[in-house]
Design an enzyme around this catalytic site. Structure first.
Site, PDB file in Angstrom:
ATOM      1  N   LYS A   1      64.642  68.087  54.999  1.00 57.13           N
ATOM      2  CA  LYS A   1      65.835  66.769  55.031  1.00 57.13           C
ATOM      3  C   LYS A   1      66.403  66.418  56.402  1.00 57.13           C
ATOM      4  O   LYS A   1      66.440  65.488  56.661  1.00 57.13           O
ATOM      5  CB  LYS A   1      66.777  67.375  53.963  1.00 57.13           C
ATOM      6  CG  LYS A   1      66.361  67.183  52.554  1.00 57.13           C
ATOM      7  CD  LYS A   1      67.139  68.050  51.543  1.00 57.13           C
ATOM      8  CE  LYS A   1      66.354  68.104  50.191  1.00 57.13           C
ATOM      9  NZ  LYS A   1      67.161  69.065  49.308  1.00 57.13           N
TER      10      LYS A   1
ATOM     11  N   GLN B   1      72.249  72.759  48.713  1.00 58.74           N
ATOM     12  CA  GLN B   1      71.107  73.301  48.468  1.00 58.74           C
ATOM     13  C   GLN B   1      70.999  74.205  47.289  1.00 58.74           C
ATOM     14  O   GLN B   1      71.796  75.172  47.318  1.00 58.74           O
ATOM     15  CB  GLN B   1      70.144  73.742  49.503  1.00 58.74           C
ATOM     16  CG  GLN B   1      68.616  74.043  49.078  1.00 58.74           C
ATOM     17  CD  GLN B   1      67.839  72.930  48.992  1.00 58.74           C
ATOM     18  OE1 GLN B   1      68.173  71.623  49.560  1.00 58.74           O
ATOM     19  NE2 GLN B   1      67.222  72.694  47.505  1.00 58.74           N
TER      20      GLN B   1
ATOM     21  N   ASP C   1      73.429  63.738  45.633  1.00 58.10           N
ATOM     22  CA  ASP C   1      72.484  64.319  44.788  1.00 58.10           C
ATOM     23  C   ASP C   1      72.621  63.908  43.280  1.00 58.10           C
ATOM     24  O   ASP C   1      71.881  64.245  42.421  1.00 58.10           O
ATOM     25  CB  ASP C   1      72.638  65.979  44.884  1.00 58.10           C
ATOM     26  CG  ASP C   1      71.513  66.940  45.080  1.00 58.10           C
ATOM     27  OD1 ASP C   1      70.445  66.353  45.026  1.00 58.10           O
ATOM     28  OD2 ASP C   1      71.726  68.095  45.033  1.00 58.10           O
TER      29      ASP C   1
END
Ligand code: NDP
Length: 293
Positions: free
Chosen positions: A51, A95, A118
């Site tokens: 990412k 994460q 997200d």
């Protein structure tokens, strides 16, 4: 049978991202993404690294924050508060999975919904259900939908059967596909581990999505002739012939199913390629919404 590869579709998303970033930069704005990693999980490290590299390649402002496994819940919450207040950051991704002693739900709830790229904060899940375009859809389901659109596969009036009901994939993809609009307007069935006669249910699908987490689970008997199959699964199976000792396979038994399909995504090289692309797109949109540009 048409093979729906993720890479060229992700590349088209990145092309849009580059154009938008250039436009924003000429208006004096650089979209910023913060990615937080807690602990040493190798798969999570690899995702976070990928990412970060993609942000840099596209010219996004990227902040990679790595914290030790021993990080406390209070310290993580304080870090999120800092990022929520940081005007150079428009998207925050923590994460998952987090180490066991940390409360993931509390962390997700703490991220400002405006920076929740997200798409897992209840406000964004609610906006998705309400078809409010200011919300953020989770990246993997958004990537599946984009693959269908870019491959010019009709979704309107089609029966989409999704196996898997996680918030991260199955449930939110169901919301996307049943919504009104392009790449949607589908009739949706969601199946899961308690579904009876799964094969019968999945054989009804014009578009079958597997988001199960079981290697090669979907076989020829689950799929009707001419169906479109989207394989979200990413599973490691032991393989002594590989240097790293394993290979990646999907939730679909590709070799058994491919010949029956109108179109199918491979693993690797399918949906997995789309997730980071949609994260970048969400970050740019978060920046635009925050700045009103
Ligand atoms: P979860 O474990 O959260 O959910 C799995 C779902 O599959 C559950 O709803 C479960 O049902 C259902 N399921 C399990 N066993 C069966 C069965 N025998 N029959 C029918 N349904 C079953 O997984 P995720 O949704 O997070 O991920 C699914 C897969 O997608 C994984 O392989 C994961 O690695 C992959 N993934 C890939 C991404 C990408 O970028 N391509 C991103 C995210 C995930 P129940 O709810 O009843 O337990």
């Amino acid at each position: 049978m048409k093979l729906i590869k993720g890479e060229p579709i992700a590349e088209a998303v990145y092309e849009d991202c580059r154009r938008e970033i250039a436009e924003l930069q000429s208006a004096g704005v650089t979209p910023g993404l913060a990615v937080v990693l807690v602990g040493e999980d190798p798969a999570s490290k690899a995702y976070v690294g990928a990412k970060d590299r993609k942000c840099q390649e596209l010219g996004l402002h990227s902040v990679k924050i790595e914290k030790p496994e021993s990080l406390s819940q209070a310290e993580l919450i304080a870090l999120i508060d800092e990022l929520n207040a940081d005007e150079s950051i428009h998207g925050i991704l923590v994460q998952m999975p987090l180490p066991d002693h940390l409360n993931e739900d509390e962390v997700i709830m703490r991220i400002s919904p405006a920076k929740d790229v997200d798409g897992l904060h209840p406000v964004n899940v609610g906006k998705l259900a309400m078809e409010d375009p200011t919300g953020f859809a989770p990246c993997t389901p958004a990537g599946c939908q984009r693959m269908l659109i870019e491959s010019e596969l009709e979704t309107e009036g089609k029966h989409v059967v999704i196996v898997g009901r996680s918030l991260l994939v199955g449930k939110t993809l169901a919301l996307l596909m049943m919504a009104k609009g392009k790449g949607a307007n589908s009739t949706v069935t969601v199946a899961h581990s308690r579904t009876k006669d799964l094969e019968e249910v999945t054989r009804e699908a014009d578009i079958l999505v597997a988001a199960i987490g079981r290697p090669c689970f979907i076989g020829a008997n689950h799929v009707k002739d001419g169906a479109v199959v989207i394989d979200v699964g990413i599973n490691r199976v032991d393989d002594a012939t590989k240097k790293r000792g394993y290979r990646l396979v999907g939730d679909v038994d590709f070799d058994a199913v491919a010949d029956k399909c109108e179109a199918i995504t491979p693993v690797p090289g399918g949906v997995g390629k789309m997730t980071i692309a949609m994260l970048m797109a969400n970050t740019i949109r978060a920046c635009r919404l925050a700045k009103g540009v």
